[in-house]
Scaffold this active site. Structure first.
Site, PDB file in Angstrom:
ATOM      1  N   GLY A  10       0.914  -1.194  -0.067  1.00 40.65           N
ATOM      2  CA  GLY A  10       0.022  -0.027  -0.086  1.00 40.65           C
ATOM      3  C   GLY A  10       0.879   1.386  -0.076  1.00 40.65           C
ATOM      4  O   GLY A  10       2.100   1.171   0.446  1.00 40.65           O
ATOM      5  N   GLY A  15      -1.731   3.488   6.314  1.00 42.54           N
ATOM      6  CA  GLY A  15      -2.213   2.630   7.447  1.00 42.54           C
ATOM      7  C   GLY A  15      -1.818   1.232   7.600  1.00 42.54           C
ATOM      8  O   GLY A  15      -2.194   0.652   8.479  1.00 42.54           O
ATOM      9  N   LYS A  16      -0.767   0.859   6.647  1.00 45.22           N
ATOM     10  CA  LYS A  16      -0.354  -0.503   6.897  1.00 45.22           C
ATOM     11  C   LYS A  16       0.510  -0.843   8.077  1.00 45.22           C
ATOM     12  O   LYS A  16       0.073  -1.960   8.641  1.00 45.22           O
ATOM     13  CB  LYS A  16       0.915  -0.604   5.757  1.00 45.22           C
ATOM     14  CG  LYS A  16       0.437  -0.457   4.215  1.00 45.22           C
ATOM     15  CD  LYS A  16       1.436  -0.685   3.077  1.00 45.22           C
ATOM     16  CE  LYS A  16       2.770   0.145   3.566  1.00 45.22           C
ATOM     17  NZ  LYS A  16       2.575   1.532   3.267  1.00 45.22           N
ATOM     18  N   ASP A  37      10.544   0.180   5.366  1.00 50.03           N
ATOM     19  CA  ASP A  37      11.395   1.220   6.041  1.00 50.03           C
ATOM     20  C   ASP A  37      12.448   0.661   6.981  1.00 50.03           C
ATOM     21  O   ASP A  37      13.182   1.329   7.201  1.00 50.03           O
ATOM     22  CB  ASP A  37      10.084   1.844   7.074  1.00 50.03           C
ATOM     23  CG  ASP A  37       9.331   2.723   6.157  1.00 50.03           C
ATOM     24  OD1 ASP A  37       9.563   3.119   4.807  1.00 50.03           O
ATOM     25  OD2 ASP A  37       8.127   3.189   6.627  1.00 50.03           O
TER      26      ASP A  37
END
Lengths: 177, 177, 177, 177
Positions: A10, A15-16, A37
């Site tokens: 996404g 909002g993952k 990330d």
């Protein structure tokens, strides 16, 4: 399905991360959660802002270079090895290359059973959430909202503009029963 | 040595993270840095504070359970797979089991060339640094300062009580030339 | 001295935050600690990177504009009011304007008894520590190391290149006995 | 209204921080944003977990002691002084004492024009969001969802279960035009 790997795709601010934390809470077995990330944080600081590594433009456009892609391939191979060694893993990724990004995962996955999850969220909603979280380049979320899903196929899709993280997590969990 | 893996062991607040960042900066090739703290962050929140997972006692004593060790073994396997796939990796770990912890890494490493690094720091110094950083259980640093090195063998050792992080990094980097 | 306000001045990466945490731990009374970084975090995100607000140049040069200085004056007034209302406050600041910055505090302080503390650290040492912490613009620390002390007078000075944070804190605490 | 102070009250995980960031973005003037969490971070670490300071029970029940309340009163006085000195300030607070907490602010405010904002969010929704953010004691959000509004009067109320942060911010901003 008895997947050992869940890959959640996404755009930024969709909002993952929250969905992943809820998913870890509702699933009976312990699942490890890693994000692209985390991979970026593992790179040398000097690669952040370099053409070979990762660059974020003034409007939140993300581009990655050859050194980034080479290291990322090694990272993906390692993640799949964790699954083969008995781990259960949830990956939180942003398919900047849409279907091409999915294919790169597929090349690494082989026969590891995988649940593919898409997290959609309308561009105008993620733009507001990006402002609310205050730690991302303005414009990134809106830019990524639609393109990350182009040419990607999923086992399950959720819409975080219209459902809370915990409800998205419950929807996903049903596919693993 | 042409290592693809650097494993850095030291107690809490001994300055490993800073040394790793400096090491990434001084080494010519891009190295990925992962820490056992990253692994802990990847676990479900419910395992934090559970006997099966990770518990931190009132005086900073850390104990880990069977589910933690099982997942950690899968994580180690994945890290080694990253090295075999062409990645260069720096690991920042705390050998709570001393030589036993080192052996668990050795079992996973096989023939991947590895540089073993010990970061020492006197107990009274780490106790002060723990206070200064303010985000760790008080007592943990002093407790770990010596025990993490028991029965462990290194290629190179640095003392962060008497050298800056950047100087420790330069010392380590010389062993890779 | 029975000060109600401690103002600690030093350049980026000189270790002020760690010294402040240790100072809070060694002092018998509860002291509130605020930093100019807290003030910056309180500003609207849009002022970060604007000429009216705060700009950080490619080499870590910090410049502040009129809107920043106006809000900062209100912030200083508020801090002094906390002291007059019975609070004990430690301020962690970076005197980009040297003696001029100190004078701006003096104008706000009036007769509140204040302990002035300088944290010195050699430019080459802070440059390494900046690399080790990895979250500041490279070059900022070295640039600020000397200029923040120009024209400033102190009650006590410590040198964080040659003393641990906890020892600097103990030195400072002796002036409050 | 030409308020210089906006006080936003709501329980843990009701989304106040995101609303405040959006509010700073949509308002024409620069507003400083402070939170009761900033105040807690300013306290000595030793007060966290002490009966005199702040205690969080196993089910997320928060209780504060006399030293906490005394310092908090000084902090409130300082915030109001910032407004009187020309600053515009947004406060993000959790009225654990409901109407009593509001009265303590009123005692400090005097004649500073203030916009009172309530952020409501259904208990079952905040419980899910608490899980999603993963950094708060489980149970705290649900416990606070209703009690923080008891006996409190507002100029404007928003419901973050049914509106995005940016939309809540726009609703609030209209009261300042």
């Amino acid at each position: 399905m008895t997947a050992r790997l869940i890959i959640i795709n996404g755009g930024s601010s969709s909002g993952k991360t929250g969905i992943v934390r809820c998913l870890q809470a509702v699933l009976a077995e312990p699942w490890l959660a890693f994000s692209v990330d985390d991979f970026v944080d593992a790179m040398p600081a000097a690669m952040d802002g370099s053409a070979a590594g990762l660059e974020i433009g003034p409007d939140g456009e993300v581009s990655v270079g050859p050194a980034f892609m080479e290291l990322e391939a090694a990272w993906r191979t390692g993640i799949i090895a964790m699954c083969r060694a008995g781990g259960r893993v949830i990956i939180d990724d942003v398919f900047l290359g849409g279907g091409g990004s999915q294919q790169r995962w597929r090349d690494a996955i082989g026969d590891v059973e995988t649940l593919w999850v898409g997290v959609r969220c309308a561009p105008e909603v993620v733009a507001g959430r990006e402002l609310a979280r205050g730690d991302r380049a303005v414009g990134m979320a809106e830019k990524q909202a639609l393109i990350v899903h182009e040419g990607v196929t999923y086992d399950v899709e959720v819409d975080s503009a219209h459902a809370e993280s915990i409800d998205c997590a419950r929807t996903i969990a049903r596919y693993l029963a």
